[in-house]
Design a protein around this motif. Structure first.
Motif, mmCIF file in Angstrom:
data_model
loop_
_atom_site.group_PDB
_atom_site.id
_atom_site.type_symbol
_atom_site.label_atom_id
_atom_site.label_comp_id
_atom_site.label_asym_id
_atom_site.label_seq_id
_atom_site.Cartn_x
_atom_site.Cartn_y
_atom_site.Cartn_z
ATOM 1 N N GLU A 153 0.811 -1.216 0.000
ATOM 2 C CA GLU A 153 0.000 0.000 0.000
ATOM 3 C C GLU A 153 0.848 1.271 0.000
ATOM 4 O OE1 GLU A 153 -3.249 -0.004 2.795
ATOM 5 O OE2 GLU A 153 -3.337 -2.185 2.807
ATOM 6 N N TRP A 154 2.018 1.181 -0.597
ATOM 7 C CA TRP A 154 2.958 2.304 -0.694
ATOM 8 C C TRP A 154 3.494 2.733 0.677
ATOM 9 C CZ3 TRP A 154 5.479 3.179 -4.877
ATOM 10 C CH2 TRP A 154 4.891 3.099 -6.134
ATOM 11 N N PHE A 155 3.449 1.847 1.655
ATOM 12 C CA PHE A 155 4.031 2.161 2.963
ATOM 13 C C PHE A 155 5.556 2.157 2.868
ATOM 14 C CE2 PHE A 155 0.285 0.364 5.686
ATOM 15 C CZ PHE A 155 -0.516 1.393 5.227
ATOM 16 N N PRO A 156 6.236 2.935 3.702
ATOM 17 C CA PRO A 156 7.709 2.901 3.721
ATOM 18 C C PRO A 156 8.238 1.506 4.031
ATOM 19 C CG PRO A 156 6.894 4.815 4.909
ATOM 20 C CD PRO A 156 5.695 3.966 4.605
ATOM 21 N N ASP A 157 9.306 1.143 3.354
ATOM 22 C CA ASP A 157 9.994 -0.119 3.602
ATOM 23 C C ASP A 157 10.957 0.101 4.779
ATOM 24 O OD1 ASP A 157 11.832 -2.264 3.594
ATOM 25 O OD2 ASP A 157 11.611 -2.567 1.443
ATOM 26 N N ILE A 158 10.575 -0.366 5.941
ATOM 27 C CA ILE A 158 11.348 -0.105 7.160
ATOM 28 C C ILE A 158 12.740 -0.723 7.075
ATOM 29 C CG2 ILE A 158 11.399 -0.329 9.664
ATOM 30 C CD1 ILE A 158 9.190 1.510 8.609
ATOM 31 N N GLU A 159 12.846 -1.909 6.509
ATOM 32 C CA GLU A 159 14.160 -2.556 6.388
ATOM 33 C C GLU A 159 15.080 -1.748 5.483
ATOM 34 O OE1 GLU A 159 15.258 -5.096 8.212
ATOM 35 O OE2 GLU A 159 13.336 -4.881 9.238
ATOM 36 N N ASP A 160 14.524 -1.174 4.425
ATOM 37 C CA ASP A 160 15.329 -0.332 3.538
ATOM 38 C C ASP A 160 15.788 0.921 4.274
ATOM 39 O OD1 ASP A 160 16.374 0.125 0.822
ATOM 40 O OD2 ASP A 160 15.013 1.837 0.806
ATOM 41 N N MET A 161 14.922 1.491 5.092
ATOM 42 C CA MET A 161 15.303 2.653 5.890
ATOM 43 C C MET A 161 16.470 2.302 6.811
ATOM 44 S SD MET A 161 11.523 4.116 6.879
ATOM 45 C CE MET A 161 11.993 5.728 7.455
ATOM 46 N N LYS A 162 16.372 1.143 7.471
ATOM 47 C CA LYS A 162 17.431 0.729 8.401
ATOM 48 C C LYS A 162 18.773 0.632 7.687
ATOM 49 C CE LYS A 162 14.533 -2.009 11.546
ATOM 50 N NZ LYS A 162 14.234 -3.395 12.027
ATOM 51 N N ARG A 163 18.748 0.044 6.489
ATOM 52 C CA ARG A 163 20.000 -0.154 5.754
ATOM 53 C C ARG A 163 20.648 1.164 5.350
ATOM 54 N NH1 ARG A 163 16.950 -4.492 3.443
ATOM 55 N NH2 ARG A 163 16.258 -3.144 1.733
ATOM 56 N N LYS A 164 19.865 2.216 5.232
ATOM 57 C CA LYS A 164 20.378 3.465 4.683
ATOM 58 C C LYS A 164 20.758 4.490 5.745
ATOM 59 C CE LYS A 164 18.368 2.689 0.194
ATOM 60 N NZ LYS A 164 17.265 2.910 -0.753
ATOM 61 N N ILE A 165 20.587 4.171 7.001
ATOM 62 C CA ILE A 165 21.013 5.077 8.075
ATOM 63 C C ILE A 165 22.509 4.916 8.310
ATOM 64 C CG2 ILE A 165 20.812 5.583 10.540
ATOM 65 C CD1 ILE A 165 17.871 4.780 10.354
ATOM 66 N N ASN A 176 2.933 12.128 4.875
ATOM 67 C CA ASN A 176 1.746 11.353 5.221
ATOM 68 C C ASN A 176 0.595 12.292 5.599
ATOM 69 O OD1 ASN A 176 0.114 9.076 6.009
ATOM 70 N ND2 ASN A 176 0.599 9.592 8.136
ATOM 71 N N PRO A 177 -0.515 12.252 4.823
ATOM 72 C CA PRO A 177 -0.778 11.496 3.603
ATOM 73 C C PRO A 177 0.228 11.850 2.509
ATOM 74 C CG PRO A 177 -2.835 12.321 4.500
ATOM 75 C CD PRO A 177 -1.723 12.991 5.266
ATOM 76 N N ASN A 178 0.403 10.877 1.611
ATOM 77 C CA ASN A 178 1.540 10.960 0.707
ATOM 78 C C ASN A 178 1.206 11.604 -0.634
ATOM 79 O OD1 ASN A 178 3.421 9.426 -1.507
ATOM 80 N ND2 ASN A 178 4.498 9.833 0.409
ATOM 81 N N ASN A 179 2.122 12.415 -1.078
ATOM 82 C CA ASN A 179 2.178 12.919 -2.437
ATOM 83 C C ASN A 179 3.489 12.375 -3.013
ATOM 84 O OD1 ASN A 179 2.224 14.401 -4.798
ATOM 85 N ND2 ASN A 179 2.470 16.395 -3.813
ATOM 86 N N PRO A 180 3.458 11.519 -4.045
ATOM 87 C CA PRO A 180 2.445 11.427 -5.095
ATOM 88 C C PRO A 180 1.501 10.221 -5.047
ATOM 89 C CG PRO A 180 4.473 10.450 -5.885
ATOM 90 C CD PRO A 180 4.750 10.921 -4.476
ATOM 91 N N THR A 181 1.583 9.355 -4.051
ATOM 92 C CA THR A 181 0.852 8.082 -4.135
ATOM 93 C C THR A 181 -0.559 8.141 -3.581
ATOM 94 O OG1 THR A 181 1.625 7.277 -1.972
ATOM 95 C CG2 THR A 181 3.039 6.842 -3.892
ATOM 96 N N GLY A 182 -0.868 9.124 -2.732
ATOM 97 C CA GLY A 182 -2.166 9.169 -2.084
ATOM 98 C C GLY A 182 -2.298 8.200 -0.922
ATOM 99 N N ALA A 183 -1.194 7.586 -0.504
ATOM 100 C CA ALA A 183 -1.237 6.619 0.591
ATOM 101 C C ALA A 183 -1.437 7.314 1.936
ATOM 102 C CB ALA A 183 0.059 5.804 0.622
ATOM 103 N N LEU A 184 -2.088 6.597 2.840
ATOM 104 C CA LEU A 184 -2.250 7.034 4.223
ATOM 105 C C LEU A 184 -1.609 5.971 5.100
ATOM 106 C CD1 LEU A 184 -3.616 9.027 6.276
ATOM 107 C CD2 LEU A 184 -5.525 7.395 6.325
ATOM 108 N N TYR A 185 -0.587 6.349 5.878
ATOM 109 C CA TYR A 185 0.177 5.362 6.634
ATOM 110 C C TYR A 185 -0.561 4.933 7.898
ATOM 111 C CZ TYR A 185 4.023 6.997 3.656
ATOM 112 O OH TYR A 185 4.819 7.344 2.588
ATOM 113 N N SER A 186 -0.421 3.676 8.215
ATOM 114 C CA SER A 186 -1.040 3.140 9.423
ATOM 115 C C SER A 186 -0.254 3.569 10.662
ATOM 116 C CB SER A 186 -1.079 1.613 9.351
ATOM 117 O OG SER A 186 0.235 1.083 9.445
ATOM 118 N N LYS A 187 -0.927 3.509 11.796
ATOM 119 C CA LYS A 187 -0.272 3.834 13.065
ATOM 120 C C LYS A 187 0.898 2.898 13.321
ATOM 121 C CE LYS A 187 -1.270 4.499 17.998
ATOM 122 N NZ LYS A 187 -2.344 4.477 19.031
#
Length: 405
Positions: A153-165, A176-187
């Motif tokens: 659902e176009w949510f951020p890939d947490i594992e990818d975030m971890k690798r890039k820190i 959030n809400p996201n531009n350009p995908t229109g996604a709304l992230y879950s809690k």
């Protein structure tokens, strides 16, 4: 002979929403051709009108707002924003933590300039709203793009975030809400991002300007509400929810724990003072606007214009062979996927140009949002249903025979 070139600071800066494809569209318009514009989130040209109470308040306040305000903004405006923050459970926000701006765009740039030294890194989503990457770059930083996963659902890939820190990372940007995908992230996803920021002692930047344009009975969760022990910088404004993009009315709030950011806040205050203040007549609208949220709710409720146009565009895309899309839950954007093997697409900007020249439909290619694979584009579904139908019929016809050379 001495010549003058653009600054090298602009070498990695792009803003293709208003880039080469739009330049070509403007040439066509100048030649008398009619273009269906699906490229930019400006409600006014599509018949969306600001609430009457907002227009009346602007007229009423013009002679009262001729001078500068405090650099952070009118007290009455910041007081109304503070009340809004409290309703959203945004922690530890005071009047002095609120800054009004000429739209959110100005404040994003200001926030990056106040924080970054050369070589500092900021995690930015891919796809992103390109101003974020541009502002990081212009401030001397490096935008490191983490992937948002269409299959989730176009949510951020947490594992990818971890690798890039890395030890150079200072912050994470969340749109959030996201531009350009229109996604709304879950809690749950937001909590994972907060935990990551907490572990690595990072600042959170929360672009939340579409938080009042949420559909399907969903609820927007303010990122800062989950992170009282961290510094979260939240951005919001009236451009979209109150249909006054041209009035340039935004704000930024410093939320949560500011004890380790005294130097950064000094920098923000300095930069805020240097630009004197934001548009004062627009600031004066904020109390009225935040007391009048019903119009925004109606637009995104069943039967409302944005909701019904979202329903149409999503279903129309599913009916076009070679196109698919995740159904957006907020804002007024959808980010369809192209079957690039079917269409032999290797250059998404060229695809956008080909569509424009043949069918007079203006879109923004996915690369304009720092999406690396040439298989997506953004549609803004603000035009009326008839224009959306005409554009989707034309796109279906176009894709029936399209092969990129």
């Amino acid at each position: 002979m001495r010549t003058f070139e653009k600054s090298t600071k602009l070498d990695n800066v792009c803003y293709d929403i208003r880039g080469p494809v739009m330049d070509e569209a403007n040439k066509m318009i100048a030649q008398g051709e009619k273009i269906i514009k699906l490229n930019i989130g400006n409600p006014a040209p599509f018949g969306f009108e600001a609430p009457e109470a907002i227009i009346d308040k602007m007229s009423e306040n013009l002679t009262l707002t001729e001078g500068y305000s405090d650099s952070k903004g009118l007290f009455s405006a910041r007081e109304a924003i503070l009340s809004y923050c409290q309703k959203k459970n945004m922690p530890n926000v005071t009047i002095n933590d609120i800054y009004t701006g000429n739209g959110v765009s100005e404040l994003i740039t200001l926030s990056m300039q106040g924080l970054l030294n050369n070589g500092d890194e900021v995690l930015v989503p891919s796809p992103d709203y390109p101003l974020w990457t541009a502002s990081v770059t212009l401030a001397g930083g490096t935008a490191v793009h983490y992937i948002c996963d269409e299959q989730s659902e176009w949510f951020p890939d947490i594992e990818d975030m971890k690798r890039k820190i890395t030890d150079k990372t200072k912050a994470i940007v969340v749109i959030n809400p996201n531009n350009p995908t229109g996604a709304l992230y879950s809690k749950e996803v937001l909590q994972q991002i907060v935990e990551l920021a907490r572990e690595h002692e990072l600042i959170l930047f929360a672009d939340e300007i579409y938080d009042r344009l949420v559909m399907d009975g969903e609820e927007h969760v303010a990122l800062s509400s989950l992170a009282p022990d961290l510094l979260t910088v939240s951005f919001n404004g009236l451009s979209k929810s109150h249909l006054i993009a041209g009035y340039r009315c935004g704000w930024m709030c410093l939320c949560g724990d500011k004890s380790k950011a005294k130097g950064y806040i000094e920098g923000i205050n300095l930069l805020s003072s240097m630009r004197l203040c934001s548009n004062v007549p627009a600031q004066s609208l904020i109390p009225t606007a935040l007391a009048n949220l019903e119009d925004a709710r109606e637009m995104v409720a069943p039967g409302g214009r944005i909701y019904e146009q979202r329903e149409y565009i999503y279903n129309a895309i599913q009916d076009i062979p070679g196109l698919s899309a995740y159904k957006p839950k907020a804002a007024f954007y959808i980010f369809p996927k192209l079957d690039i093997k079917k269409f032999n697409i290797t250059n998404d900007e060229q695809f956008s140009l080909d569509l424009l020249k043949e069918k007079k439909i203006l879109i923004t290619h996915g690369g304009g949002f720092h999406w690396e694979t040439p298989d997506h584009f953004r549609i803004v579904y603000l035009p009326c249903i008839d224009d959306l139908k005409n554009s989707m019929d034309a796109m279906k016809d176009f894709l029936a025979t399209y092969k990129q050379k």
